[in-house]
Design a protein around this motif. Structure first.
Motif, PDB file in Angstrom:
ATOM      1  N   LYS A 238     -14.014  75.243 -24.374  1.00 40.18           N
ATOM      2  CA  LYS A 238     -13.889  74.315 -23.177  1.00 40.18           C
ATOM      3  C   LYS A 238     -12.457  73.540 -23.780  1.00 40.18           C
ATOM      4  N   GLU A 239     -11.446  73.212 -22.936  1.00 45.47           N
ATOM      5  CA  GLU A 239     -10.415  72.658 -23.231  1.00 45.47           C
ATOM      6  C   GLU A 239     -10.828  71.030 -23.476  1.00 45.47           C
ATOM      7  N   GLY A 240     -10.214  70.674 -24.648  1.00 48.54           N
ATOM      8  CA  GLY A 240     -10.577  69.133 -25.325  1.00 48.54           C
ATOM      9  C   GLY A 240     -11.740  69.545 -26.375  1.00 48.54           C
ATOM     10  N   TYR A 241     -12.200  70.540 -26.536  1.00 42.24           N
ATOM     11  CA  TYR A 241     -13.350  70.730 -27.442  1.00 42.24           C
ATOM     12  C   TYR A 241     -12.937  71.594 -28.550  1.00 42.24           C
ATOM     13  N   GLN A 242     -13.478  71.581 -29.574  1.00 43.59           N
ATOM     14  CA  GLN A 242     -13.450  72.417 -30.612  1.00 43.59           C
ATOM     15  C   GLN A 242     -14.192  73.911 -30.357  1.00 43.59           C
ATOM     16  N   ASP A 243     -13.631  75.207 -30.517  1.00 45.83           N
ATOM     17  CA  ASP A 243     -14.527  76.339 -29.988  1.00 45.83           C
ATOM     18  C   ASP A 243     -15.915  76.197 -30.940  1.00 45.83           C
ATOM     19  N   SER A 244     -16.964  76.845 -30.209  1.00 47.47           N
ATOM     20  CA  SER A 244     -18.222  76.828 -31.049  1.00 47.47           C
ATOM     21  C   SER A 244     -17.939  77.960 -32.168  1.00 47.47           C
ATOM     22  N   LYS A 245     -18.841  77.857 -32.977  1.00 46.76           N
ATOM     23  CA  LYS A 245     -19.123  78.750 -34.241  1.00 46.76           C
ATOM     24  C   LYS A 245     -19.459  80.135 -33.500  1.00 46.76           C
ATOM     25  N   THR A 246     -19.258  81.187 -33.934  1.00 43.36           N
ATOM     26  CA  THR A 246     -19.597  82.487 -33.633  1.00 43.36           C
ATOM     27  C   THR A 246     -21.051  82.741 -33.540  1.00 43.36           C
ATOM     28  N   LEU A 247     -21.802  83.004 -32.319  1.00 44.12           N
ATOM     29  CA  LEU A 247     -23.211  83.182 -32.271  1.00 44.12           C
ATOM     30  C   LEU A 247     -23.288  84.790 -32.085  1.00 44.12           C
ATOM     31  N   THR A 248     -24.112  85.452 -33.020  1.00 47.63           N
ATOM     32  CA  THR A 248     -24.294  86.876 -33.006  1.00 47.63           C
ATOM     33  C   THR A 248     -25.670  87.282 -32.732  1.00 47.63           C
ATOM     34  N   ILE A 249     -25.656  88.079 -31.736  1.00 49.19           N
ATOM     35  CA  ILE A 249     -27.084  88.528 -31.337  1.00 49.19           C
ATOM     36  C   ILE A 249     -27.136  90.115 -31.372  1.00 49.19           C
ATOM     37  N   VAL A 250     -28.185  90.378 -32.069  1.00 50.84           N
ATOM     38  CA  VAL A 250     -28.574  91.855 -32.250  1.00 50.84           C
ATOM     39  C   VAL A 250     -29.282  92.494 -31.214  1.00 50.84           C
ATOM     40  N   VAL A 251     -28.905  93.747 -30.687  1.00 55.86           N
ATOM     41  CA  VAL A 251     -30.034  94.250 -29.345  1.00 55.86           C
ATOM     42  C   VAL A 251     -29.969  95.491 -30.058  1.00 55.86           C
ATOM     43  N   GLU A 252     -31.402  96.060 -29.607  1.00 56.68           N
ATOM     44  CA  GLU A 252     -31.986  97.254 -30.358  1.00 56.68           C
ATOM     45  C   GLU A 252     -32.311  97.839 -29.057  1.00 56.68           C
ATOM     46  N   GLU A 253     -32.298  99.352 -29.248  1.00 52.25           N
ATOM     47  CA  GLU A 253     -32.915 100.252 -28.134  1.00 52.25           C
ATOM     48  C   GLU A 253     -34.215  99.879 -27.767  1.00 52.25           C
ATOM     49  N   GLY A 254     -34.433 100.156 -26.281  1.00 55.77           N
ATOM     50  CA  GLY A 254     -35.789  99.829 -25.954  1.00 55.77           C
ATOM     51  C   GLY A 254     -36.529 101.266 -25.817  1.00 55.77           C
ATOM     52  N   ILE A 255     -37.366 101.275 -24.863  1.00 54.86           N
ATOM     53  CA  ILE A 255     -38.369 102.458 -24.448  1.00 54.86           C
ATOM     54  C   ILE A 255     -37.473 103.445 -24.023  1.00 54.86           C
ATOM     55  N   GLY A 256     -36.383 103.315 -22.967  1.00 53.90           N
ATOM     56  CA  GLY A 256     -35.501 104.246 -22.106  1.00 53.90           C
ATOM     57  C   GLY A 256     -34.767 103.720 -21.212  1.00 53.90           C
ATOM     58  N   LYS A 257     -34.148 104.344 -20.527  1.00 55.18           N
ATOM     59  CA  LYS A 257     -33.072 103.747 -19.491  1.00 55.18           C
ATOM     60  C   LYS A 257     -33.721 103.865 -18.053  1.00 55.18           C
ATOM     61  N   LEU A 258     -33.899 102.740 -17.461  1.00 58.60           N
ATOM     62  CA  LEU A 258     -34.206 102.886 -16.069  1.00 58.60           C
ATOM     63  C   LEU A 258     -33.292 103.570 -15.279  1.00 58.60           C
ATOM     64  N   ASN A 259     -33.961 104.214 -14.114  1.00 58.42           N
ATOM     65  CA  ASN A 259     -32.975 104.907 -13.085  1.00 58.42           C
ATOM     66  C   ASN A 259     -33.756 104.476 -11.868  1.00 58.42           C
ATOM     67  N   ILE A 260     -32.818 104.114 -10.972  1.00 55.17           N
ATOM     68  CA  ILE A 260     -33.198 103.604  -9.424  1.00 55.17           C
ATOM     69  C   ILE A 260     -32.592 104.609  -8.379  1.00 55.17           C
ATOM     70  N   GLU A 261     -33.718 104.878  -7.406  1.00 54.51           N
ATOM     71  CA  GLU A 261     -33.359 105.671  -6.462  1.00 54.51           C
ATOM     72  C   GLU A 261     -33.820 104.989  -5.019  1.00 54.51           C
ATOM     73  N   THR A 262     -33.201 105.602  -4.079  1.00 54.95           N
ATOM     74  CA  THR A 262     -33.779 105.033  -2.668  1.00 54.95           C
ATOM     75  C   THR A 262     -33.991 106.150  -1.617  1.00 54.95           C
ATOM     76  N   ASN A 263     -34.456 105.977  -0.558  1.00 56.91           N
ATOM     77  CA  ASN A 263     -34.700 106.841   0.442  1.00 56.91           C
ATOM     78  C   ASN A 263     -33.230 107.286   1.102  1.00 56.91           C
ATOM     79  N   ARG A 264     -32.311 106.279   1.044  1.00 50.22           N
ATOM     80  CA  ARG A 264     -31.069 106.508   1.865  1.00 50.22           C
ATOM     81  C   ARG A 264     -30.034 105.494   1.234  1.00 50.22           C
ATOM     82  N   THR A 265     -28.945 105.682   1.298  1.00 50.04           N
ATOM     83  CA  THR A 265     -27.734 104.817   0.818  1.00 50.04           C
ATOM     84  C   THR A 265     -26.860 104.269   1.892  1.00 50.04           C
TER      85      THR A 265
END
Length: 359
Positions: A94-121
């Motif tokens: 933000k202007e007028g402030y020092q940048d924050s320190k870097t925040l590291t987030i580690v993301v791991e694989e879950g159970i699987g990927k979701l798939n979304i469908e509908t009766n019509r688009t």
């Protein structure tokens, strides 16, 4: 004495200016030296799990901050839902402030990927859409569905409330979020056949002939309801009874009581359907905007709306609705030909055998 007092006042002013300037400088230095602190609801997460950010300045929450990730760029809101595993590095600015320190987030694989469908688009306002959420071919329950930029909801149905293009993403903790599913809401016209939907765009009326019988005089029009590419169409004969024996009757609002239901032709994706409809079929012309001349013997209308339900001999149906522009052609009155090619060789008696009054 006066000179002495003036000198003292001048010295005081100089001192005051120096002190005030120093204080102001101290304030700016203090503001410039304030470093933003970026916090997250979790620094370890699974794919599909939503993370919420908080930014502090002097231990107090601050707004108007830009959060960026090294590879993803700017994060739009104070929430982020990872779709891939990996290590991510975030910074708040933000202007007028020092940048924050870097925040590291580690993301791991879950159970699987979701798939979304509908009766019509596609659909119209007030249409209800039912979603099916799976992962690796198996149903997934208790999923949150995001309407991008608008809302999030749980459940598997959504009702369209307005026109527009809407994008949907399925989320659940432990799963990778689904790809985007797009649904378009507008004044769609279509017919259904064997659970498949076929789009229509416009209608075309072609004057066919006038038929006289003991019980009335009928002006018969060829009607084609079709898609812009002509791949989907329904070809039909509609008879309108004259109110004045000397005046031609145009297609008009109301139920089509005299129709060539047995002679109707149906086309889907360019292929003719070998189906025959019965007198249990119905057709209603619900709206006819005035036809305006475009050239001699040729007229156009901004809107003609038709609802139809062709009941077939095999007890199934072809039904739907058309709401769109229309053309009306009188060319056959002069030339004796019909561009719709419907029963052009039949006599008046044969036409009446097909165009029967509904019970």
């Amino acid at each position: 004495m006066k000179k002495h007092i003036s000198t003292v006042i001048m010295i005081c002013c100089v001192v005051f200016s120096f002190v005030f300037g120093a204080c102001s400088s101290d304030d700016n230095d203090s503001k410039d030296s304030t470093q933003l602190v970026l916090q997250a609801s979790a620094t370890k997460a699974l794919v599909g799990e939503t993370i919420t950010f908080t930014v502090l300045a002097d231990k107090l929450p601050i707004e108007g901050v830009t959060i960026t990730e090294k590879t993803l760029g700017q994060i739009k809101d104070l929430t982020w839902t990872p779709t891939k595993s990996g290590t991510y590095q975030f910074t708040a600015k933000k202007e007028g402030y020092q940048d924050s320190k870097t925040l590291t987030i580690v993301v791991e694989e879950g159970i699987g990927k979701l798939n979304i469908e509908t009766n019509r688009t596609f659909g119209k306002p007030n249409d209800v859409f039912e979603f099916k959420i799976t992962s690796n071919g198996q149903p997934v329950q208790d999923v949150e569905i995001e309407v991008v930029g608008l809302e999030r909801f749980t459940g598997n149905t959504w009702t369209a409330k307005e026109f527009g293009t809407f994008k949907f993403i399925a989320h659940k903790k432990g799963f990778a979020s689904s790809d985007v599913l797009t649904i378009e809401i507008k004044n769609y016209s279509y017919f259904t056949y064997k659970d498949e939907i076929y789009l229509l765009d416009k209608s075309y009326f072609n004057f066919y002939r006038t038929v006289t019988e003991d019980f009335g005089i009928f002006d018969v029009w060829g009607l084609v309801m079709m898609s812009d590419d002509f791949e989907n169409k329904i070809v039909f004969l509609a008879g309108f009874e004259r109110k004045d024996p000397k005046e031609l009757t145009f297609p008009e609002e109301g139920e089509v009581l005299f129709g060539g239901f047995a002679a109707a032709q149906f086309y889907a994706n360019g292929m003719q359907l070998r189906e025959i409809s019965t007198l249990d079929s119905t057709m209603f012309i619900t709206k006819v905007e005035p036809f305006k001349p475009l050239r001699e013997d040729f007229y156009i209308s901004d809107r003609v709306a038709i609802n139809f339900d062709f009941v077939l001999e095999n007890n199934t149906s072809i039904k739907g609705e058309l709401d769109g522009p229309s053309e009306l052609d009188f060319e056959t009155v002069q030339t004796g030909t019909t561009s719709t090619n419907i029963l052009s060789s039949l006599s008046d008696k044969e036409v009446l055998q097909l165009i029967k009054r509904k019970k």
